[in-house]
Design a protein around this motif. Structure first.
Motif, short mmCIF file in Angstrom:
data_model
loop_
_atom_site.label_atom_id
_atom_site.label_comp_id
_atom_site.label_asym_id
_atom_site.label_seq_id
_atom_site.Cartn_x
_atom_site.Cartn_y
_atom_site.Cartn_z
N LEU A 391 0.80 -1.22 0.00
CA LEU A 391 0.00 0.00 0.00
C LEU A 391 0.84 1.27 0.00
O LEU A 391 0.63 2.15 -0.83
N VAL A 392 1.77 1.40 0.93
CA VAL A 392 2.59 2.60 1.02
C VAL A 392 4.04 2.24 0.73
O VAL A 392 4.57 1.28 1.29
N ASN A 393 4.68 3.02 -0.15
CA ASN A 393 6.08 2.80 -0.49
C ASN A 393 6.88 4.06 -0.20
O ASN A 393 6.35 5.18 -0.23
N ALA A 394 8.16 3.89 0.07
CA ALA A 394 9.04 5.02 0.37
C ALA A 394 10.39 4.83 -0.29
O ALA A 394 10.98 3.75 -0.21
N LEU A 395 10.87 5.86 -0.96
CA LEU A 395 12.22 5.87 -1.54
C LEU A 395 13.12 6.71 -0.66
O LEU A 395 12.84 7.88 -0.42
N MET A 396 14.21 6.09 -0.17
CA MET A 396 15.24 6.83 0.58
C MET A 396 16.49 6.85 -0.29
O MET A 396 17.06 5.80 -0.59
N THR A 397 16.89 8.04 -0.71
CA THR A 397 18.10 8.15 -1.53
C THR A 397 19.33 8.11 -0.63
O THR A 397 19.26 8.40 0.57
N ASP A 398 20.45 7.76 -1.22
CA ASP A 398 21.69 7.64 -0.43
C ASP A 398 22.17 8.98 0.09
O ASP A 398 23.00 9.02 1.01
N ASP A 399 21.67 10.09 -0.49
CA ASP A 399 22.06 11.41 0.03
C ASP A 399 21.02 11.97 1.01
O ASP A 399 21.05 13.16 1.34
N GLY A 400 20.07 11.11 1.47
CA GLY A 400 19.20 11.51 2.56
C GLY A 400 17.86 12.09 2.18
O GLY A 400 17.13 12.58 3.05
N LYS A 401 17.47 12.03 0.90
CA LYS A 401 16.14 12.49 0.50
C LYS A 401 15.14 11.34 0.69
O LYS A 401 15.47 10.17 0.50
N VAL A 402 13.91 11.68 1.04
CA VAL A 402 12.86 10.68 1.23
C VAL A 402 11.64 11.06 0.41
O VAL A 402 11.20 12.22 0.43
N TYR A 403 11.09 10.09 -0.33
CA TYR A 403 9.87 10.27 -1.11
C TYR A 403 8.91 9.16 -0.67
O TYR A 403 9.25 7.98 -0.77
N VAL A 404 7.72 9.52 -0.20
CA VAL A 404 6.81 8.49 0.32
C VAL A 404 5.38 8.78 -0.13
O VAL A 404 4.95 9.93 -0.22
N GLY A 405 4.64 7.70 -0.43
CA GLY A 405 3.25 7.85 -0.81
C GLY A 405 2.62 6.50 -1.12
O GLY A 405 3.31 5.48 -1.18
N ALA A 406 1.30 6.50 -1.32
CA ALA A 406 0.59 5.28 -1.72
C ALA A 406 0.68 5.16 -3.24
O ALA A 406 -0.33 5.18 -3.95
N VAL A 407 1.92 5.07 -3.71
CA VAL A 407 2.21 5.03 -5.14
C VAL A 407 3.21 3.91 -5.42
O VAL A 407 3.85 3.38 -4.51
N THR A 408 3.35 3.58 -6.70
CA THR A 408 4.25 2.51 -7.09
C THR A 408 5.72 2.93 -7.00
O THR A 408 6.03 4.13 -6.89
N LYS A 409 6.60 1.93 -7.07
CA LYS A 409 8.04 2.20 -7.06
C LYS A 409 8.43 3.11 -8.22
O LYS A 409 9.22 4.05 -8.05
N ASP A 410 7.89 2.84 -9.40
CA ASP A 410 8.22 3.65 -10.58
C ASP A 410 7.82 5.10 -10.38
O ASP A 410 8.53 6.01 -10.84
N ALA A 411 6.69 5.33 -9.72
CA ALA A 411 6.23 6.71 -9.49
C ALA A 411 7.19 7.44 -8.55
O ALA A 411 7.45 8.64 -8.72
N LEU A 412 7.72 6.74 -7.56
CA LEU A 412 8.67 7.36 -6.63
C LEU A 412 9.98 7.70 -7.34
O LEU A 412 10.53 8.80 -7.14
N VAL A 413 10.47 6.78 -8.17
CA VAL A 413 11.72 7.03 -8.91
C VAL A 413 11.53 8.22 -9.86
O VAL A 413 12.41 9.09 -9.98
N LYS A 414 10.38 8.27 -10.54
CA LYS A 414 10.10 9.38 -11.45
C LYS A 414 10.09 10.70 -10.71
O LYS A 414 10.65 11.71 -11.18
N ALA A 415 9.46 10.74 -9.53
CA ALA A 415 9.40 11.97 -8.74
C ALA A 415 10.79 12.41 -8.31
O ALA A 415 11.12 13.59 -8.33
N ALA A 416 11.63 11.45 -7.92
CA ALA A 416 13.00 11.77 -7.49
C ALA A 416 13.81 12.30 -8.67
O ALA A 416 14.59 13.25 -8.52
N ASN A 417 13.64 11.71 -9.85
CA ASN A 417 14.36 12.17 -11.03
C ASN A 417 13.94 13.59 -11.41
O ASN A 417 14.78 14.43 -11.75
N GLU A 418 12.64 13.86 -11.35
CA GLU A 418 12.14 15.18 -11.74
C GLU A 418 12.47 16.25 -10.72
O GLU A 418 12.48 17.44 -11.05
N ALA A 419 12.76 15.84 -9.49
CA ALA A 419 13.11 16.81 -8.44
C ALA A 419 14.53 17.29 -8.59
O ALA A 419 14.94 18.27 -7.95
N LYS A 420 15.33 16.58 -9.38
CA LYS A 420 16.72 16.95 -9.56
C LYS A 420 16.85 18.21 -10.41
O LYS A 420 16.13 18.37 -11.37
#
Length: 420
Positions: A391-420
């Motif tokens: 249900l809930v997934n969270a991406l923790m980047t090695d430099d300490g950023k966190v992205y969390v939501g009721a979304v898929t893994k691909d959606a978290l990676v996309k959000a992290a890429n677009e935040a760069k």
């Protein structure tokens, strides 16, 4: 659950356009009965509810059914609720007892010689986030609620009666005592409808609690329909179906069975977009809307019971409810909200504490737990780990950023890429 967008819902046969403003507001005020259950998070119901075929009820639109839920004035009930949670994570049943010591710092409120009370509510109610549980619930207005978690040989109870709050664990013969916050019964919309303000916040336990959160999503990112009827706990009910319109959400659909007479949600089922059995399913197996006996909310610690006062636990630093950060700001940064509706992602910065650094001082058993949940990923953002549930997934980047939501893994990676 998703936030409340501008309301647009689907009726029984198709899009109805916008719902009148009064109904949009009404959808936010579903009656939450009794006490927490977590978050809550929480839960797949064993399909053993009494059923004698689908009842023949008058037709009703989705907007009318939402309004019926909102207009429900149920403040008195008692009954049995069955909860099962299948989030695809190891059981959290030990969080209220000694097993949680693996993950908790010495002195945490887990009971025992160096910990707090085994009856302290926060840890015990977290048990509802995994596995199967049977609850006995009762409510008599905003001042009186009782929730009991029933085990084969023990019982844990949380009782709110006026300005007194008691929790009791029969297995350890320990009790926890606190004063209800001033104005808890009438200081908020939730308090005015019977939500126990002393329980961990945002931790649902009954179908009403879950339905309230789901209906906040009845906006332009959501389809809401009426899909037939059902017989739940011996009562006739309408079936309200809520579905995200957006791709990338881990939520496939939500079904809420609504009592046809009182408008009280009787059963809540959440199916993940990945398929399989329900991730969250909670419902009454027995329910009675008459006034419970006054003695239901009486409690006196048994002879010989160890009693811990909330103020003493807080002063000793052993109450996790007072040690945890009150909001995401306590985790290192002001949270940033990405997207809307069912694909909302919360981003924050821990200040450089990535998965490797965070797990450095963990016991081996805790590291194994974290590794079992994690997938290594990389992209324009660098590299990191996605900690996953159904249900809930969270991406923790090695430099300490966190992205969390009721979304898929691909959606978290996309959000992290677009935040760069």
């Amino acid at each position: 659950m998703a936030p409340n967008d501008s309301a647009q819902i689907t009726g029984e046969t198709g899009e109805t356009g916008g719902v009148p403003a009064g109904r949009r507001r009404a959808a936010r005020y579903v009656v939450p009965i009794a006490v927490a259950g977590i978050t809550a998070a929480t839960i797949g119901l064993v399909p053993a509810l009494a059923s004698t075929g689908d009842p023949d009820l008058p037709k009703i639109s989705a907007a009318e059914l939402i309004e019926k839920i909102a207009a429900s004035d149920t403040e008195q009930l008692s009954g049995t609720v069955k909860i099962t949670t299948d989030l695809g994570i190891p059981s959290l049943g030990g969080l209220g007892g000694s097993a949680a010591g693996t993950f908790a710092p010495k002195g945490g409120a887990q009971g025992g010689e160096d910990g707090g009370s085994a009856a302290e509510p926060t840890g015990r109610l977290m048990e509802l986030a995994s596995g199967e549980h049977t609850l006995r619930v009762a409510a008599d207005g905003p001042d009186k609620q009782r929730l009991s978690i029933l085990d084969s040989a023990a019982e844990y109870s949380l009782i709110h009666n006026g300005d007194e709050v008691w929790a009791y664990d029969s297995a350890s013969n320990e009790a926890y005592h606190a004063k209800a916050p001033a104005g808890a019964a009438k200081g908020s919309e939730k308090g005015a409808k019977g939500k126990d303000q002393t329980a961990p916040k945002d931790l649902p336990a009954t179908p009403q609690d879950f339905a309230q959160e789901a209906l906040k999503a009845a906006g332009d990112t959501t389809s809401v329909t009426v899909d037939g009827t059902a017989r739940i706990a011996g009562r006739d009910a309408y079936q309200l179906v809520i579905k995200p319109k957006q791709k990338g959400s881990t939520v496939g659909s939500i079904k809420v069975a609504v009592d046809s007479k009182t408008g009280t949600p009787l059963k809540f089922t959440l199916l993940p977009s990945s398929g399989g059995k329900a991730a969250i399913d909670v419902g009454f197996t027995k329910v009675d809307f008459s006034k419970p006996a006054a003695s239901t909310f009486d409690f006196t610690p048994p002879k010989g019971a160890k009693v811990t006062e909330a103020d003493e636990s807080k002063a000793a630093g052993k109450d996790p409810a007072h040690k945890a950060p009150k909001d995401l700001k306590g985790l290192g940064s002001e949270p940033n909200v990405i997207g809307k509706g069912w694909t909302t992602i919360v981003q924050l910065d821990t200040g450089g504490v990535g998965p490797a650094a965070a797990s450095k001082d963990m016991p081996a058993q805790a590291r194994e737990f974290m590794d079992a949940l994690g997938d290594k990923v990389d992209g324009k953002f660098g590299s990191g780990t996605v900690f996953k549930t159904r249900l809930v997934n969270a991406l923790m980047t090695d430099d300490g950023k966190v992205y969390v939501g009721a979304v898929t893994k691909d959606a978290l990676v996309k959000a992290a890429n677009e935040a760069k």
